[in-house]
Design a protein around this motif. Structure first.
Motif, short mmCIF file in Angstrom:
data_model
loop_
_atom_site.label_atom_id
_atom_site.label_comp_id
_atom_site.label_asym_id
_atom_site.label_seq_id
_atom_site.Cartn_x
_atom_site.Cartn_y
_atom_site.Cartn_z
N PHE A 159 0.88 -0.57 0.10
CA PHE A 159 0.03 0.00 -0.15
C PHE A 159 0.52 1.29 -0.17
O PHE A 159 0.56 2.47 -1.04
CB PHE A 159 -0.88 0.34 1.27
N VAL A 160 1.98 1.56 0.84
CA VAL A 160 3.12 2.20 1.46
C VAL A 160 3.66 2.95 -0.49
O VAL A 160 4.13 3.47 -1.05
CB VAL A 160 3.70 2.67 1.99
N ALA A 161 3.92 1.50 -1.22
CA ALA A 161 4.61 1.39 -2.32
C ALA A 161 4.32 2.20 -3.50
O ALA A 161 4.46 2.62 -3.88
CB ALA A 161 5.15 -0.11 -2.27
N ARG A 162 3.12 1.47 -3.44
CA ARG A 162 2.10 1.66 -4.56
C ARG A 162 1.77 3.56 -4.57
O ARG A 162 1.24 4.53 -5.69
CB ARG A 162 0.93 1.13 -4.44
N ALA A 163 1.60 3.92 -2.69
CA ALA A 163 0.83 5.32 -2.55
C ALA A 163 1.96 6.17 -2.99
O ALA A 163 2.22 7.15 -3.80
CB ALA A 163 0.88 5.96 -1.64
N GLN A 164 3.30 6.36 -3.13
CA GLN A 164 4.71 7.01 -3.36
C GLN A 164 4.15 8.31 -3.02
O GLN A 164 4.41 9.26 -3.74
CB GLN A 164 5.05 7.35 -4.70
N SER A 165 4.24 8.53 -1.61
CA SER A 165 3.21 10.16 -0.67
C SER A 165 4.82 10.23 -0.56
O SER A 165 5.52 9.34 0.43
CB SER A 165 2.61 9.92 0.10
#
Ligand SMILES: [Zn+2]
Ligand SMILES: [Zn+2]
Lengths: 534, 339
Positions: A335-341
């Motif tokens: 999830f965090v990797a995909r968000a790239q925030s």
């Protein structure tokens, strides 16, 4: 606290349902947010604590008063909390009376040892009814004959609505129920039961105790750093972006820099920190951003905030809270990797083979962010995300306290059993003035941590070396060539404008008497200042 | 110097002064008595000669009739009389109207018999005056550390808040007929409550007496009107002797809310026992801090404890290096409505 204590007192003596309803409705009407919401939570059992055991409370009172007189009193009253509330020999000059919300905040955040340290200052500041309410709250003994149903009935009466309407929205609401009251007072629309963007009650950890390690298998647990920021819940649900504190306060307005970059669809549990180029800054930096309604551009640039993610509660439409931590963690990483925030990163897990290895890691964290961590978190791989502070699945393992050597400057007479002794100590460290001379500046006060034997020794030292008296306080000789060095342990250090030294200690206590150490070798204020920026 | 025991000694009838041949607050009829205050356990009828304040004599006359004693002599506060070489002075005790400490001086020795006393402000009587002495004879009705009373004005504020919260109910306040009742009424007036206060028939005489001595009680109405409807008392405050509260008498009122003004209300179990809904912690006796504070302030050579919680007070005296003994006088109750 006063209004809450008064309410409990009346409820306890009011037998009829109608009478109780009136008392509750009036309290909810006349008491401001968030106090009334916490009262509601405490009365309905949403909150419950066992922060202090009876034995501890008894010990605290017997340290201040003759045990024989206490025994006579206890015998007469028959209830420990009530006896202590009535006889508590308050120290004069106590702090301002705490609000219910302050007490609850502290109880939710503090370890048992910390609560015990706070307890005495609260008892000093409250009157007998307030002390009774506090002790009942702390020991989980709030029995005043109020069911959740009755409390909801009182809410219905307050808002002039049917109780069914309260029941309908109840589960989407959380303490301190500000939205609920806003609706009942016709200041806002009825909250919807499934509002996107709502807060989910947070899961908290217990403090681990030494004995726990023998019965816990290292293989059952994941370990990660406990970051020293504030726990938050970041929500983006169908475009509804929210940033909540651990207690469910919406703090989004003060953190537009974070809110802007919640570019995901779900709910993250994490730590809010000030981060510069991926590096964690100190809690002091974060403090510049806290307790503000908004933030201007300069502040945003100087103290950029970000989230370090611990857990994932909602992934799109999927509620992950019923999954084991191991599963949630995998989903979180993706999830965090995909968000790239740019404002969200992952709290890394710390692999370990056994408790010894982890213990070494905790004692001496690797260079970098981990040095600023408060300690470690242990989470069972199979733990579901359970609101509250369940016993067993999650533990916090804080770092050992800080230590400094300070010099005894003033001593004050104690109370009760200690009334003949100088038992409250103000200590200081060296500060260099403009001329290069060193003088002591007081940095804190402690009145526990020593044994009865040590107390007698310090008392003698105080009497033999008094230089001045002010009422119950004595100044003792403390200069470059002579003085008693105290090793003081404390949990944390904060900047303070109220203290002349500019620093304030959290939970200071006497760790050791350093009769062997020359006064001139005690610590310098600069050492403490360095701890602030570390 | 004589021994203090030769000047005052406990006898079955009460504290006796052999050289002056008089008793202080005797519990049975004697030839010569000094009376500290009008509560019935201290002021009994049938003595030969009585010395007391004007107010106390008036209270005794109202209670027992004009012939309550063979003869009586009124003393002003601070005035001294001689009884066979023993000087007697009455000094304010702050307990109820007319209440006094009996200061007994003989051959250079001073003994103070406090009677019942308190140190809080009371709008119905002058405050307690500490007198330096060799022996301080104290009561100890609330002589346990749990009894630390809140400010009476705060308790009255709780009563008034409850009256506002429950306008459909009648607040029935149990209060001892001499002293407590009038103090409650005065405190209500000071808090700005100027509606009529309804009083039980048994209190009317004492109220009138207080007013004669200049204590203004504001509009009072009898709570015994024959034709009154229950609803007439809705929202009202009624003051009655404690015994009337759980009696049939109270049924005449609309949904009565029983309150009780007494130091004993400090302990929850006591309030529950009496089925009190609104315990008001207001006492005319010294609480623990007042008792110990008074002893510390006066610093007497010796403390004698007449009645009440002796054990704790003896322990406190021991810890604080004060010579103390219990006289264990019998026949005194606490006039806070327990008996
Ligand atoms: Zn009396
Ligand atoms: Zn008495």
């Amino acid at each position: 606290m006063r209004a809450f204590a008064g309410l409990l007192d009346r409820l306890a003596f009011t037998p009829q349902r109608n009478g109780k309803l009136t008392l509750l409705r009036d309290h909810f009407r006349d008491t401001p947010d968030p106090e009334r919401g916490w009262a509601l939570a405490a009365l309905t059992g949403v909150l419950s604590f066992d922060a202090a055991k009876p034995a501890f409370i008894r010990k605290a009172v017997e340290a201040r008063m003759d045990p024989h007189l206490f025994a006579l009193s206890y015998d007469y009253v028959g209830d420990l909390a009530e006896t202590v509330a009535l006889v508590w020999p308050a120290r004069p000059g106590a702090n301002r009376e705490p609000d219910l919300s302050e007490v609850i905040d502290a109880l939710r955040g503090a370890s048992r040892a910390q609560v015990q340290a706070l307890l005495e200052t609260w008892l000093d500041a409250l009157d007998a009814d307030g002390r009774w309410a506090l002790l009942k709250l702390l020991t989980g003994g709030l029995r005043v004959g109020v069911s959740a149903r009755l409390a909801k009935q009182a809410l219905a009466a307050l808002g002039g609505v049917e109780i069914d309407q309260i029941e309908e929205v109840w589960h989407s609401q959380h303490a301190p129920y500000e939205d609920l009251f806003a609706w009942l007072e016709k200041r806002s629309e009825k909250p919807t039961a499934n509002a996107p963007g709502r807060f989910r009650p947070v899961m908290l950890a217990q403090a681990i105790e030494k004995a726990d390690f023998t019965r816990l298998a290292p293989g059952d647990f994941a370990a990660e750093w406990k970051w020293d920021g504030i726990r938050v819940q970041a929500v983006n649900e169908r475009g509804q972006k929210r940033l909540y504190s651990r207690t469910g306060d919406d703090i989004g307005q003060a953190f537009p820099d974070v809110l802007d970059f919640l570019n995901f669809d779900g709910v993250i549990d994490g730590e809010l920190l000030v981060m510069r180029d991926g590096q964690v800054a100190s809690f002091g930096d974060l403090q510049q951003r806290l307790n503000r309604k908004t933030a201007d551009a300069k502040l945003l640039a100087q103290y950029p905030a970000a989230i370090r993610a611990y857990d994932l509660l909602l992934d799109g439409e999927d509620d992950l809270r019923i999954l084991p931590f191991a599963e949630r963690r995998k989903r979180l990483e993706i999830f965090v990797a995909r968000a790239q925030s740019p404002r969200i990163d992952l709290s890394p897990l710390q692999p370990f083979a056994d408790w010894q290895e982890l213990s070494a890691l905790r004692a001496d964290p690797p260079l970098g962010d981990a040095r600023l961590a408060e300690g470690l978190m242990l989470k069972r791989w199979d733990s579901i995300y359970e609101a509250g502070r369940p016993k067993g699945p999650w533990f916090k393992w804080k770092r050992d306290p800080h230590l400094i050597d300070a010099v005894l400057m003033y001593a004050q007479r104690g109370h009760g059993k200690r009334s003949g002794f100088y038992s409250d100590y103000t200590f200081g460290v060296w500060r260099e003035d403009a001329n290069g001379d060193r003088s002591l500046t007081p940095v804190g006060k402690a009145y526990f941590g020593f044994t009865d034997e040590e107390l007698k020794l310090i008392d003698k030292f105080v009497r033999d070396n008094t230089t001045e008296r002010f009422g119950p306080v004595r100044a003792v000789r403390a200069d470059r060539d002579f003085g008693l060095v105290l090793e003081v342990a404390f949990e944390g250090l904060q900047r303070s404008t109220r203290h002349k030294s500019g620093v304030a200690m959290r939970f200071p206590r006497i760790n050791r008497l350093r009769w062997d150490k020359p006064a001139r070798e005690a610590d310098e204020l600069a050492t403490l200042e360095k701890m602030l920026t570390e | 110097m004589p021994k203090p025991e030769s000047i005052l000694c406990p006898m079955p009838a009460g504290l006796y002064c052999p050289p002056g041949d008089f008793y202080i607050d005797p519990v049975r009829p004697v030839a010569r008595a000094v009376i500290t205050h009008g509560h019935s356990d201290h002021a009994r009828a049938g003595h030969g000669a009585v010395v007391a304040t004007t107010e106390t004599l008036a209270i005794m006359a109202a209670r027992y009739g004009a012939d309550f004693a063979g003869q009586s002599e009124a003393l002003r506060y601070g005035q001294t009389i001689d009884r066979d070489g023993v000087d007697i002075t009455l000094v304010p005790a702050g307990h109820v109207l007319g209440s006094a400490q009996a200061v007994v001086r003989h051959k250079g020795m001073t003994l103070v018999v406090s009677g019942d006393y308190k140190r809080r402000r009371d709008p119905t009587c002058p405050p307690f005056e500490p007198v330096a002495c060799d022996v301080f004879v104290t009561e100890a009705t609330f002589g346990i550390p749990v009894f630390n009373f809140p400010d009476a004005a705060d308790e009255i504020a709780r009563l008034l808040k409850s009256v506002a919260q429950f306008p459909e109910r009648t607040h029935l306040v149990g209060a001892y007929a001499l002293g407590k009742a009038q103090r409650i009424i005065r405190l209500l007036r000071e808090a700005g409550y100027d509606s009529p206060i309804y009083v039980h028939g048994a209190m009317q005489g004492m109220n009138a007496l207080y007013e004669r001595f200049g204590i203004e009680l504001g509009p009072l109405e009898p709570a015994t009107v024959e034709k009154a409807k229950k609803s007439d008392f809705a929202g009202a405050i009624v003051i009655a002797p404690p015994s009337a509260i759980d009696d049939r008498w109270s049924r005449r009122f609309a949904d009565p809310l029983p309150a009780f003004a007494s130091g004993w209300m400090r302990v929850r179990a006591r309030a529950r026992q009496r089925q009190v809904e609104l315990p008001l912690v207001i006492s005319d006796h010294a609480d623990w801090n007042e008792l110990t504070g008074t002893i510390s302030e006066i610093g007497p050579g010796e403390v004698w404890i007449t009645h009440g919680g002796e054990e704790a007070l003896l322990r406190w005296s021991e810890l604080n290096g004060v010579a103390a003994r219990a006289l264990s006088l019998v026949g005194y109750d606490d006039d806070e409505g327990e008996s």
